[in-house]
Design an enzyme around this catalytic site. Structure first.
Site, PDB file in Angstrom:
ATOM      1  N   GLY A  29       0.773  -1.248   0.000  1.00 58.54           N
ATOM      2  CA  GLY A  29       0.000   0.000   0.000  1.00 58.54           C
ATOM      3  C   GLY A  29       0.798   1.289   0.000  1.00 58.54           C
ATOM      4  O   GLY A  29       0.291   2.333  -0.402  1.00 58.54           O
ATOM      5  N   GLU A  81       4.193   4.174   6.054  1.00 59.31           N
ATOM      6  CA  GLU A  81       2.966   3.365   5.988  1.00 59.31           C
ATOM      7  C   GLU A  81       1.849   4.156   5.310  1.00 59.31           C
ATOM      8  O   GLU A  81       1.793   5.384   5.410  1.00 59.31           O
ATOM      9  CB  GLU A  81       2.585   2.969   7.430  1.00 59.31           C
ATOM     10  N   ASP A  82       0.982   3.444   4.622  1.00 55.91           N
ATOM     11  CA  ASP A  82      -0.135   4.117   3.951  1.00 55.91           C
ATOM     12  C   ASP A  82      -1.228   4.527   4.939  1.00 55.91           C
ATOM     13  O   ASP A  82      -1.730   5.630   4.895  1.00 55.91           O
ATOM     14  CB  ASP A  82      -0.708   3.236   2.827  1.00 55.91           C
ATOM     15  N   ASP A 112      -4.864   1.801  10.963  1.00 53.60           N
ATOM     16  CA  ASP A 112      -6.280   1.591  11.244  1.00 53.60           C
ATOM     17  C   ASP A 112      -6.400   1.100  12.691  1.00 53.60           C
ATOM     18  O   ASP A 112      -6.472   1.908  13.609  1.00 53.60           O
ATOM     19  CB  ASP A 112      -6.770   0.568  10.197  1.00 53.60           C
ATOM     20  N   THR A 113      -6.330  -0.206  12.909  1.00 52.51           N
ATOM     21  CA  THR A 113      -6.354  -0.706  14.287  1.00 52.51           C
ATOM     22  C   THR A 113      -5.005  -0.506  14.980  1.00 52.51           C
ATOM     23  O   THR A 113      -4.937  -0.519  16.202  1.00 52.51           O
ATOM     24  CB  THR A 113      -6.653  -2.218  14.323  1.00 52.51           C
ATOM     25  N   GLY A 114      -3.939  -0.352  14.197  1.00 54.61           N
ATOM     26  CA  GLY A 114      -2.600  -0.223  14.760  1.00 54.61           C
ATOM     27  C   GLY A 114      -1.902  -1.563  14.933  1.00 54.61           C
ATOM     28  O   GLY A 114      -0.729  -1.621  15.309  1.00 54.61           O
ATOM     29  N   THR A 117      -0.925  -3.848  12.715  1.00 50.96           N
ATOM     30  CA  THR A 117       0.190  -4.058  11.788  1.00 50.96           C
ATOM     31  C   THR A 117       1.417  -3.271  12.240  1.00 50.96           C
ATOM     32  O   THR A 117       2.519  -3.810  12.340  1.00 50.96           O
ATOM     33  CB  THR A 117      -0.208  -3.630  10.360  1.00 50.96           C
ATOM     34  N   LYS A 165      -6.903   6.355  10.993  1.00 53.23           N
ATOM     35  CA  LYS A 165      -8.320   6.286  11.399  1.00 53.23           C
ATOM     36  C   LYS A 165      -8.349   6.137  12.915  1.00 53.23           C
ATOM     37  O   LYS A 165      -8.330   5.018  13.429  1.00 53.23           O
ATOM     38  CB  LYS A 165      -8.971   5.047  10.786  1.00 53.23           C
ATOM     39  N   PHE A 168     -13.874   2.981   4.460  1.00 54.17           N
ATOM     40  CA  PHE A 168     -12.891   2.218   3.702  1.00 54.17           C
ATOM     41  C   PHE A 168     -12.462   3.031   2.484  1.00 54.17           C
ATOM     42  O   PHE A 168     -13.278   3.363   1.628  1.00 54.17           O
ATOM     43  CB  PHE A 168     -13.461   0.865   3.267  1.00 54.17           C
ATOM     44  N   ASP A 192      -5.811  -0.373  -1.692  1.00 53.22           N
ATOM     45  CA  ASP A 192      -6.553  -1.242  -2.607  1.00 53.22           C
ATOM     46  C   ASP A 192      -7.870  -1.719  -2.034  1.00 53.22           C
ATOM     47  O   ASP A 192      -8.085  -1.737  -0.819  1.00 53.22           O
ATOM     48  CB  ASP A 192      -5.716  -2.481  -2.917  1.00 53.22           C
ATOM     49  N   ARG A 200      -5.219   0.699  -6.657  1.00 49.88           N
ATOM     50  CA  ARG A 200      -4.024   1.345  -6.104  1.00 49.88           C
ATOM     51  C   ARG A 200      -3.563   2.493  -6.994  1.00 49.88           C
ATOM     52  O   ARG A 200      -2.951   3.448  -6.519  1.00 49.88           O
ATOM     53  CB  ARG A 200      -2.878   0.328  -5.992  1.00 49.88           C
TER      54      ARG A 200
END
Ligand code: IMP
Ligand code: MG
Length: 196
Positions: free
Chosen positions: A47, A102-103, A106-108, A110, A134, A155, A162, A168
């Site tokens: 991403g 990083e792109d 979200d939840t953190g 990754t 987010k 989203f 993607d 992308r």
């Protein structure tokens, strides 16, 4: 005609807004790392490939780039929470200043996994630049040292991000407003012999 259907996509962040923000991030990073020693941009595939390409050109310092790929088991809209290292860096980061590119966070999960993993390799410093965040979805606290845009919990696709591997290459960040993927109808096949 673009391959996507603009009547079913809402532009959340336009191409000029993305580029202006990335230039500003690059200037800040240039100031912060000036004279610091070896800087490595670690791109989190897939991403972040466009963000890395533009951000690296906005940083006026000698640097190297390296790539990592992680997968969070699951396809589509949801992160499963289990992170797996798919492709590792090609060089050691020991003693280097590492900036993870990083792109979206979200939840953190990754980024939490990545930072823990990279920290064990004893970099001189370890920081994060993320294009998008987010905050409403955070499950793991992650310090984002440089942030492009905070967005609501929708989203998003485009500019590297993607949906099922596609979109992308849209040059802006958008949201799908219709049902299904916002693809333009396929162009009719050109008649045989029509090519010049
Ligand atoms: P996290 O582990 O939940 O923070 O998720 C991070 C990864 O999920 C990102 O690197 C993206 O690959 C993916 N992701 C999260 N939100 C979106 C989105 O809105 N569009 C596309 N991919 C997303
Ligand atoms: Mg990503």
């Amino acid at each position: 005609m673009p391959f996507y259907d603009m009547s079913r996509i809402e532009v959340l962040i336009s191409e000029p807004d993305l580029q202006a923000r990335i230039r500003a991030l690059g200037e800040r990073i240039t100031r912060d790392y000036a004279g610091a020693g070896e800087l490595v941009l670690v791109c989190v595939l897939k991403g972040s490939y466009l963000f890395l390409a533009d951000l690296s050109r906005a940083i006026d310092l000698p640097l190297t780039v390296d790539f990592m790929s992680v997968s969070s088991y699951g396809h589509g809209f949801k992160t499963s929470g289990v992170v797996r290292l798919v492709q590792d860096l090609s060089e050691s980061i020991e003693g280097k200043h590492v900036l993870v590119v990083e792109d979206i966070i979200d939840t953190g999960l990754t980024m939490g996994y990545l930072l823990e993993n990279l920290q064990t390799r004893r970099p001189a410093s370890l920081k994060v630049v993320s294009l998008l965040h987010k905050p409403s979805k955070a499950r793991v606290p992650v310090q984002i040292d440089y942030l492009g845009f905070e967005i609501e919990d929708r989203f998003v696709i485009g500019y590297g991000l993607d949906f099922q591997g596609r979109f992308r290459n849209m040059p802006f960040i958008g949201v799908n407003t219709g049902a299904g993927a916002p693809l333009a109808p396929a162009a009719p096949a050109s008649p045989a012999g029509a090519h010049p």
